[in-house]
Write a protein that holds these residues in place. Structure first.
Motif, short mmCIF file in Angstrom:
data_model
loop_
_atom_site.label_atom_id
_atom_site.label_comp_id
_atom_site.label_asym_id
_atom_site.label_seq_id
_atom_site.Cartn_x
_atom_site.Cartn_y
_atom_site.Cartn_z
N UNK A 148 -22.77 27.05 -3.44
CA UNK A 148 -23.00 27.68 -4.76
C UNK A 148 -23.75 28.99 -4.59
N UNK A 149 -24.78 28.99 -3.73
CA UNK A 149 -25.55 30.23 -3.51
C UNK A 149 -24.66 31.34 -2.95
N UNK A 150 -23.85 30.98 -1.96
CA UNK A 150 -23.01 32.00 -1.30
C UNK A 150 -21.95 32.55 -2.26
N UNK A 151 -21.55 31.73 -3.22
CA UNK A 151 -20.50 32.16 -4.15
C UNK A 151 -21.06 32.99 -5.30
N UNK A 152 -22.37 33.07 -5.41
CA UNK A 152 -22.99 33.73 -6.56
C UNK A 152 -23.46 35.14 -6.18
#
Ligand SMILES: CC(C)(COP(=O)(O)OP(=O)(O)OC[C@H]1O[C@@H](n2cnc3c(N)ncnc32)[C@H](O)[C@@H]1OP(=O)(O)O)[C@@H](O)C(=O)NCCC(=O)NCCS
Length: 155
Positions: A46-50
């Motif tokens: 989720x962090x990398x996609x944000x």
């Protein structure tokens, strides 16, 4: 002087970050229970996609020693970091946060630390953060009995 650089986090870094957050002393300091591998990888996916988050890996002499992130919550921006225990006590978090603050212009910037996390409080205060609230609770904290300190950086 430590030979430290910051670069964007890549997926290959995640197994090392996962190992760092398994350490019981570290999780006690941060007052965050360790995540299972599945939960940890899902969290970081989720962090990398944000794109609104800044996620950087801390490298010392090309070794992956930790990470430092900046994330929004309820309209404010927060910083968080984690250094692998093998690398503690060498000034790495202080140097990484100093470099990170030079890269990101957003101010004020906030950070939560458990009240008992004296090393992190020291790092934040050396980098210009001051305490602005005590007895608060990090929105993600799972240990409700832990007192948190909220710090602010305006410089
Ligand atoms: C907190 C953490 C980031 C510190 O990383 P580090 O690279 O060892 O930090 P530094 O070496 O840059 O600085 C630590 C400072 O705290 C001081 N310190 C360390 N333990 C301390 C203690 N028990 N009491 C008081 N000060 C302490 C050190 O002396 C140093 O200050 P100084 O330079 O004035 O001597 C690291 O221990 C960590 O990742 N812990 C687990 C995760 C965590 O707590 N993340 C932060 C969540 S808010």
């Amino acid at each position: 002087m430590i030979n430290m650089i910051l670069r964007d986090v890549i997926a290959d870094d995640l197994p090392i970050f996962f190992e760092h957050q398994l350490d019981p002393e570290a999780t006690e300091m941060a007052a965050f229970p360790p995540r299972t591998r599945e939960a940890f990888m899902a969290h970081w996916a989720r962090l990398l996609a944000d794109p609104t988050l800044i996620k950087q890996t801390i490298l010392v002499d090309r070794h992956i020693v930790g990470n430092i992130v900046c994330y929004p919550d309820a309209g404010s921006m927060y910083v968080g970091y984690w250094i692998g225990k093998h690398w503690w006590g060498q000034g790495i978090a202080t140097q990484a946060l100093t470099a990170f603050l030079q890269q990101i212009a957003v101010r004020p910037l906030y950070a939560y630390a458990a009240k008992h996390n004296l090393a992190s409080l020291r790092v934040l205060q050396k980098c210009g953060f001051t305490i602005c609230d005590e007895g608060t609770q990090h929105p993600d904290a799972q240990a409700t009995e832990i007192d948190e300190v909220l710090l602010i950086c305006r410089v």
